[in-house]
Scaffold this motif. Structure first.
Motif, PDB file in Angstrom:
ATOM      1  N   PRO A  97       0.822  -1.207   0.000  1.00  0.00           N
ATOM      2  CA  PRO A  97       0.000   0.000   0.000  1.00  0.00           C
ATOM      3  C   PRO A  97       0.852   1.252   0.000  1.00  0.00           C
ATOM      4  N   GLY A  98       0.480   2.202  -0.789  1.00  0.00           N
ATOM      5  CA  GLY A  98       1.153   3.492  -0.787  1.00  0.00           C
ATOM      6  C   GLY A  98       2.350   3.583  -1.694  1.00  0.00           C
ATOM      7  N   SER A 100       2.459   2.252  -4.876  1.00  0.00           N
ATOM      8  CA  SER A 100       2.040   2.414  -6.267  1.00  0.00           C
ATOM      9  C   SER A 100       0.539   2.277  -6.337  1.00  0.00           C
ATOM     10  N   ASN A 101      -0.033   2.931  -7.288  1.00  0.00           N
ATOM     11  CA  ASN A 101      -1.477   2.845  -7.441  1.00  0.00           C
ATOM     12  C   ASN A 101      -1.839   1.615  -8.262  1.00  0.00           C
ATOM     13  N   GLN A 102      -1.631   0.484  -7.659  1.00  0.00           N
ATOM     14  CA  GLN A 102      -1.933  -0.762  -8.335  1.00  0.00           C
ATOM     15  C   GLN A 102      -3.203  -1.356  -7.746  1.00  0.00           C
TER      16      GLN A 102
END
Lengths: 115, 117
Positions: A97-98, A100-102
């Protein structure tokens, strides 16, 4: 490249028993989230594991617990099963979390039936 | 607390016709937005996502969605549906200030899409 895998596919238990569900994340993912999907409903977030610790939790009682192993796989444990615990349990994996916007990738779920 | 509303429980569309599935969200700011599809007995497959930027996003299988901040909506569209599109569709939101797309998601209750021949 294997996606998210869950086992078992189906499980039948009786009230009061305990159950363990297992999840292996997609290759390259290190974060695992668990969801409960009751019949005819959308998935509800149970909790998320990263670095072998519970990082986030939804509105579920302490009967629901989990674990994450060093290889990033995870288990969901449910104690003192109730009829209302009958549902499809989905595991989703993602990158930390945090970082990459995956988006999350989901497995096919474990269908748990309580008699 | 964030929430997602999918007003239509069932939608029936003729094969070849256009499709729009509605999604409204409640959140203090602009969340991360997702559409997932679920076939019977299967898990969820990501159709498309919105994090920021262009409000019209393209996804897989010919789907697109438009984010409208003024309406707090993220409707899913497809110009021409195929029989294989019959499935359950879920809209979801994520918190951009914590884990982003990897965060615990909040899902709507889903829309069941039926395709008529």
């Amino acid at each position: 490249d294997a996606g998210v895998t869950q086992s078992p596919t189906h499980l039948i238990k009786t009230r009061g028993q305990q159950v363990t569900l297992r999840c292996s994340p997609k290759s390259g993912h290190d974060t695992v989230s668990w969801y409960q999907q009751a019949l005819g409903q959308g998935p509800q977030f149970i909790f998320q594991y990263y670095e072998e610790e519970e990082r986030q939790r939804g509105n579920f009682p302490d009967r629901f617990s989990g674990h994450q192993f060093p290889n990033y796989s995870s288990e969901l444990n449910v104690n003192a099963l109730l009829l209302g615990d009958s549902a499809l349990y989905l595991c989703a994996s993602s990158r930390r979390p945090g970082t990459s916007n995956q988006p999350q990738h989901f497995g096919d779920g474990t269908r748990l039936s309580i008699l | 607390a964030q929430s997602v509303t999918q007003p239509d429980i069932h939608i029936t569309v003729s094969e070849g016709a256009s499709l729009e599935l509605r999604c409204n969200y409640s959140y203090g700011a602009t969340p991360y937005l997702f559409w997932y599809v679920q076939s019977p007995g299967q898990g969820l497959q990501l159709l498309l996502k919105y994090f920021s930027g262009d409000t019209l996003v393209q996804g897989i299988k010919g789907f697109e969605a438009e984010f409208k901040r003024s309406q707090s909506s993220f409707n899913l569209r497809k110009p021409s549906v195929h029989w294989s599109d019959a499935a359950e569709y879920f809209c979801a939101v994520g918190d951009p200030y914590s884990g982003g797309g990897a965060d615990g998601l909040t899902f709507g209750k889903g829309t069941h899409l039926i395709i008529q021949p």
